[in-house]
Motif scaffolding. Structure first.
Motif, PDB file in Angstrom:
ATOM      1  N   GLU A  74     -15.578  -2.763  31.979  1.00  0.00           N
ATOM      2  CA  GLU A  74     -14.402  -2.871  32.857  1.00  0.00           C
ATOM      3  C   GLU A  74     -13.929  -1.496  33.345  1.00  0.00           C
ATOM      4  O   GLU A  74     -13.381  -1.379  34.431  1.00  0.00           O
ATOM      5  CB  GLU A  74     -13.259  -3.590  32.136  1.00  0.00           C
ATOM      6  CG  GLU A  74     -13.443  -5.068  32.008  1.00  0.00           C
ATOM      7  CD  GLU A  74     -13.401  -5.793  33.354  1.00  0.00           C
ATOM      8  OE1 GLU A  74     -12.626  -5.390  34.234  1.00  0.00           O
ATOM      9  OE2 GLU A  74     -14.168  -6.753  33.494  1.00  0.00           O
ATOM     10  N   LYS A 111     -19.064  -7.189  21.372  1.00  0.00           N
ATOM     11  CA  LYS A 111     -19.069  -7.754  22.717  1.00  0.00           C
ATOM     12  C   LYS A 111     -17.765  -7.418  23.443  1.00  0.00           C
ATOM     13  O   LYS A 111     -17.776  -7.031  24.610  1.00  0.00           O
ATOM     14  CB  LYS A 111     -19.253  -9.269  22.673  1.00  0.00           C
ATOM     15  CG  LYS A 111     -19.376  -9.894  24.055  1.00  0.00           C
ATOM     16  CD  LYS A 111     -19.570 -11.393  23.996  1.00  0.00           C
ATOM     17  CE  LYS A 111     -21.040 -11.693  23.847  1.00  0.00           C
ATOM     18  NZ  LYS A 111     -21.358 -13.122  24.010  1.00  0.00           N
ATOM     19  N   LEU A 140     -17.516  -5.159  26.813  1.00  0.00           N
ATOM     20  CA  LEU A 140     -16.825  -5.644  28.017  1.00  0.00           C
ATOM     21  C   LEU A 140     -15.705  -4.689  28.429  1.00  0.00           C
ATOM     22  O   LEU A 140     -15.499  -4.437  29.619  1.00  0.00           O
ATOM     23  CB  LEU A 140     -16.285  -7.054  27.793  1.00  0.00           C
ATOM     24  CG  LEU A 140     -17.352  -8.143  27.668  1.00  0.00           C
ATOM     25  CD1 LEU A 140     -16.720  -9.457  27.226  1.00  0.00           C
ATOM     26  CD2 LEU A 140     -18.110  -8.311  28.967  1.00  0.00           C
TER      27      LEU A 140
END
Length: 72
Positions: free
Chosen positions: A12, A4, A8
């Motif tokens: 980003e 995870k 992420l």
């Protein structure tokens, strides 16, 4: 780093104007997370066609490569 956290981090790094594909993919994954999806009529038709065309045996990669003219 967890999966995870890595996801992420990757998200980003993607510009906002390029995130539509990622958002669609994540929404689809969320909709089917942990859920068994029943095959529809088209899926069942493809399965039946495959059963008729295939005796259940796999095809060695070498055979497929020869048929396609690819040298391994």
């Amino acid at each position: 780093m967890s999966n995870k956290e890595r996801a992420l981090q990757l998200i980003e790094s993607i510009p906002d104007n390029k995130l539509n594909f990622v958002i669609d993919m994540l929404e689809n994954l969320k909709a089917y997370a942990g859920e068994e999806v029943e095959p529809d009529d088209r899926d069942l038709e493809m399965i039946e066609r495959a059963k008729k065309e295939n005796d259940g045996q796999g095809v060695p990669i070498e055979t497929l490569a020869d048929e396609l003219g690819i040298t391994l």
